[in-house]
Design a protein around this motif. Sequence first.
Motif, PDB file in Angstrom:
ATOM      1  N   ALA A  34     -48.842 -35.766 -94.325  1.00  0.00           N
ATOM      2  CA  ALA A  34     -49.448 -35.130 -94.964  1.00  0.00           C
ATOM      3  C   ALA A  34     -48.860 -35.092 -96.493  1.00  0.00           C
ATOM      4  O   ALA A  34     -47.471 -34.437 -96.895  1.00  0.00           O
ATOM      5  CB  ALA A  34     -49.649 -33.594 -94.923  1.00  0.00           C
ATOM      6  N   ILE A  35     -49.147 -35.059 -97.470  1.00  0.00           N
ATOM      7  CA  ILE A  35     -48.547 -35.048 -99.235  1.00  0.00           C
ATOM      8  C   ILE A  35     -48.883 -33.906-100.107  1.00  0.00           C
ATOM      9  O   ILE A  35     -50.804 -33.907-100.014  1.00  0.00           O
ATOM     10  CB  ILE A  35     -48.240 -36.103 -99.583  1.00  0.00           C
ATOM     11  N   GLY A  36     -48.500 -33.463-101.494  1.00  0.00           N
ATOM     12  CA  GLY A  36     -48.854 -32.591-101.538  1.00  0.00           C
ATOM     13  C   GLY A  36     -49.610 -31.479-101.492  1.00  0.00           C
ATOM     14  O   GLY A  36     -48.824 -30.094-101.270  1.00  0.00           O
ATOM     15  N   ASP A  37     -49.713 -30.475-102.243  1.00  0.00           N
ATOM     16  CA  ASP A  37     -50.750 -29.312-102.110  1.00  0.00           C
ATOM     17  C   ASP A  37     -51.567 -29.121-100.917  1.00  0.00           C
ATOM     18  O   ASP A  37     -50.977 -27.538-100.334  1.00  0.00           O
ATOM     19  CB  ASP A  37     -52.025 -28.860-103.403  1.00  0.00           C
ATOM     20  N   CYS A  38     -51.534 -30.102 -99.947  1.00  0.00           N
ATOM     21  CA  CYS A  38     -52.326 -29.116 -98.873  1.00  0.00           C
ATOM     22  C   CYS A  38     -51.654 -29.527 -97.448  1.00  0.00           C
ATOM     23  O   CYS A  38     -51.648 -29.421 -96.292  1.00  0.00           O
ATOM     24  CB  CYS A  38     -53.191 -30.633 -98.815  1.00  0.00           C
ATOM     25  N   ALA A  39     -50.146 -29.241 -97.857  1.00  0.00           N
ATOM     26  CA  ALA A  39     -48.706 -29.798 -97.205  1.00  0.00           C
ATOM     27  C   ALA A  39     -47.926 -28.718 -97.528  1.00  0.00           C
ATOM     28  O   ALA A  39     -47.569 -28.798 -98.366  1.00  0.00           O
ATOM     29  CB  ALA A  39     -48.109 -31.338 -96.802  1.00  0.00           C
ATOM     30  N   GLU A  40     -47.328 -28.299 -96.025  1.00  0.00           N
ATOM     31  CA  GLU A  40     -46.149 -27.346 -96.522  1.00  0.00           C
ATOM     32  C   GLU A  40     -44.838 -27.360 -95.708  1.00  0.00           C
ATOM     33  O   GLU A  40     -44.976 -28.721 -94.574  1.00  0.00           O
ATOM     34  CB  GLU A  40     -46.467 -25.548 -94.984  1.00  0.00           C
ATOM     35  N   CYS A  41     -44.624 -28.316 -96.461  1.00  0.00           N
ATOM     36  CA  CYS A  41     -42.985 -29.195 -96.178  1.00  0.00           C
ATOM     37  C   CYS A  41     -41.911 -27.871 -96.981  1.00  0.00           C
ATOM     38  O   CYS A  41     -41.647 -26.883 -97.564  1.00  0.00           O
ATOM     39  CB  CYS A  41     -43.457 -29.932 -98.059  1.00  0.00           C
ATOM     40  N   PRO A  42     -41.047 -27.947 -95.833  1.00  0.00           N
ATOM     41  CA  PRO A  42     -39.575 -27.322 -95.819  1.00  0.00           C
ATOM     42  C   PRO A  42     -38.973 -27.362 -97.296  1.00  0.00           C
ATOM     43  O   PRO A  42     -39.005 -28.862 -97.326  1.00  0.00           O
ATOM     44  CB  PRO A  42     -39.120 -27.667 -94.762  1.00  0.00           C
ATOM     45  N   TRP A  43     -38.212 -26.491 -97.479  1.00  0.00           N
ATOM     46  CA  TRP A  43     -37.519 -26.755 -98.601  1.00  0.00           C
ATOM     47  C   TRP A  43     -36.192 -26.383 -98.080  1.00  0.00           C
ATOM     48  O   TRP A  43     -35.907 -25.298 -97.926  1.00  0.00           O
ATOM     49  CB  TRP A  43     -38.324 -26.269-100.046  1.00  0.00           C
ATOM     50  N   LYS A  61     -48.738 -27.843 -91.737  1.00  0.00           N
ATOM     51  CA  LYS A  61     -47.298 -28.355 -91.424  1.00  0.00           C
ATOM     52  C   LYS A  61     -46.812 -30.248 -91.611  1.00  0.00           C
ATOM     53  O   LYS A  61     -46.762 -30.619 -90.587  1.00  0.00           O
ATOM     54  CB  LYS A  61     -47.324 -27.114 -90.292  1.00  0.00           C
ATOM     55  N   VAL A  62     -45.926 -29.821 -92.328  1.00  0.00           N
ATOM     56  CA  VAL A  62     -44.920 -30.878 -92.152  1.00  0.00           C
ATOM     57  C   VAL A  62     -43.778 -31.532 -92.101  1.00  0.00           C
ATOM     58  O   VAL A  62     -42.546 -30.213 -92.135  1.00  0.00           O
ATOM     59  CB  VAL A  62     -45.555 -32.335 -92.945  1.00  0.00           C
ATOM     60  N   ARG A  63     -42.865 -32.012 -91.777  1.00  0.00           N
ATOM     61  CA  ARG A  63     -40.889 -32.431 -90.798  1.00  0.00           C
ATOM     62  C   ARG A  63     -41.075 -32.825 -92.624  1.00  0.00           C
ATOM     63  O   ARG A  63     -41.968 -33.436 -93.208  1.00  0.00           O
ATOM     64  CB  ARG A  63     -40.831 -33.475 -89.803  1.00  0.00           C
ATOM     65  N   LEU A  64     -39.347 -32.993 -92.589  1.00  0.00           N
ATOM     66  CA  LEU A  64     -38.791 -33.272 -93.736  1.00  0.00           C
ATOM     67  C   LEU A  64     -39.569 -35.374 -94.003  1.00  0.00           C
ATOM     68  O   LEU A  64     -39.121 -35.112 -95.062  1.00  0.00           O
ATOM     69  CB  LEU A  64     -37.531 -33.380 -93.258  1.00  0.00           C
ATOM     70  N   THR A  65     -40.175 -36.062 -93.143  1.00  0.00           N
ATOM     71  CA  THR A  65     -40.188 -36.918 -92.951  1.00  0.00           C
ATOM     72  C   THR A  65     -41.651 -37.229 -93.491  1.00  0.00           C
ATOM     73  O   THR A  65     -42.127 -38.282 -93.607  1.00  0.00           O
ATOM     74  CB  THR A  65     -40.172 -37.978 -91.628  1.00  0.00           C
TER      75      THR A  65
END
Length: 449
Positions: A326-335, A311-315
């Motif tokens: 974390a970036i890409g498919d391995c990250a859950e990034c809020p939208w 899980k990542v923040r908007l940053t």
Amino acid sequence: MGIQEIRKMPDKSDRLAHIVIVGGGAGGLELATRLGNRLGRRGKARITLVDRSRTHLWKPLLHEVAAGSMDQDLHEIDYMAQAHWHGFNYRIGEMTGLDRKRRQIAVGPHIDEDGEQVTAGFAISYGILVIAVGSQTNDFGTQGAAENAIFLETPDEAARFHRKLVNACIRANAQTEPLQPDQLHVAIIGGGATGTELAAELHRTTRQLIAFGLDHVDPERDIRISLIEAGPRILPALPERIATAASALLHELGVKIYTGAQVTKVMPGGVCLGNDLILPAELVVWAAGIRAPKFLKDLDGLESNQLNQLKVRLTLQTTRDDDIFAIGDCAECPWPGHARPVPPRAQAAHQQARHMSKQIVRRLRGVPLKDWHYKDRGSLVALGEYSAVGNLMGRLLGGSLFIEGIVARLMYNMLYKLHELALHGLAKVVLDTLARLITRRTEPQVKLH
Ligand SMILES: Cc1cc2nc3c(=O)[nH]c(=O)nc-3n(C[C@H](O)[C@H](O)[C@H](O)COP(=O)(O)OP(=O)(O)OC[C@H]3O[C@@H](n4cnc5c(N)ncnc54)[C@H](O)[C@@H]3O)c2cc1C
């Protein structure tokens, strides 16, 4: 393997200026290249890319490798060369653990195809860590899927599927007795973009393959392609209009579409659907669902979801560690404004890599980080060589614009060109494209082995 047990790599530079990126895919390789060009070449930071493979192939090309319409050798990028040319270091190996207190990652030994060890396991210290290890196929524990279906996850798997396809055609051509019910039948599980594109591409390439002297096979009569989707329609993540256009095209090609069909078991000669229907199939491809690699689950206390995504923040910082991104498919990034997080797409990984490269410069300068916002540019689904359907999104378009045919196909090819541009720059992309166009005229349009 515990981090203490493995050999420590020498690490001379100061901690914060060492940026370690794990995973050289659509997101990670673009990031390493950008940072290498901007910081590594000028000696402003040390950039290290760790990947378990030796070469990179853009994942959305895998269905073309599987169908035989792409020669992966012409598109693969050698990490060693890319690192040398763009000012970053490359280490081969698979990340297996993390020690946040020591600021180290654990990388397992690299073993070659003959079982010989090439590199020993090592630990590598980071100042800033970016995890970009992508995703894997999720078979949801379906019985027999791991043993009997092929997952389009890596170039090797895609090439293995292609070899099996060519062998199936040669076998059918050579035999004198009638074909078995499962022979030359390909079942594709998952009616998302990958499954849909593979179905259309296979229709074209199997015909081209058979035209090379396999006269005893009649493609119209003998080759069958089925696309199986658990939801009520194919392309469930895309607007209905795109799904309708894609279904109509597949229908014209003779691809049989099963919707609302839950696969309960994959067997050596076919798949079992929920309603006890057995669909005979010589080749089964599993292209439904993704999850992040298992080692991310509970990675030294970092927060992850049920798909193992960090899980990542908007940053793009992980929720519990400011120095791990974390970036890409391995990250859950809020939208923001959407019920779901950012979708696992190459365009998201590309945008995140761009943002991350600036974010890291901000972090090194000690200025506040900026939020990243996903810009959905629309979705395009390629249906064979000359056609595609999709929608383009943008403020200039006033929302969403439906496109299809050759224009959509050209826009689809643009996605890959953007990736290539980020890695190589304009001059090399133009020369490579010309070289491929020339060799394409003198070689078969489909791989025959
Ligand atoms: C067949 C197919 C077709 C697709 N088509 C499209 C499309 O048309 N459009 C679109 O937007 N998206 C598409 N996608 C999705 C897109 O490919 C992914 O969203 C994108 O590749 C994600 O980028 P990434 O950098 O997160 O991961 P990846 O590109 O998957 O890269 C991950 C990298 O991490 C490395 N790695 C993994 N684990 C470790 C480890 N433990 N240690 C070290 N290295 C590791 C891998 O070797 C790989 O190089 C498609 C996917 C597939 C499979």
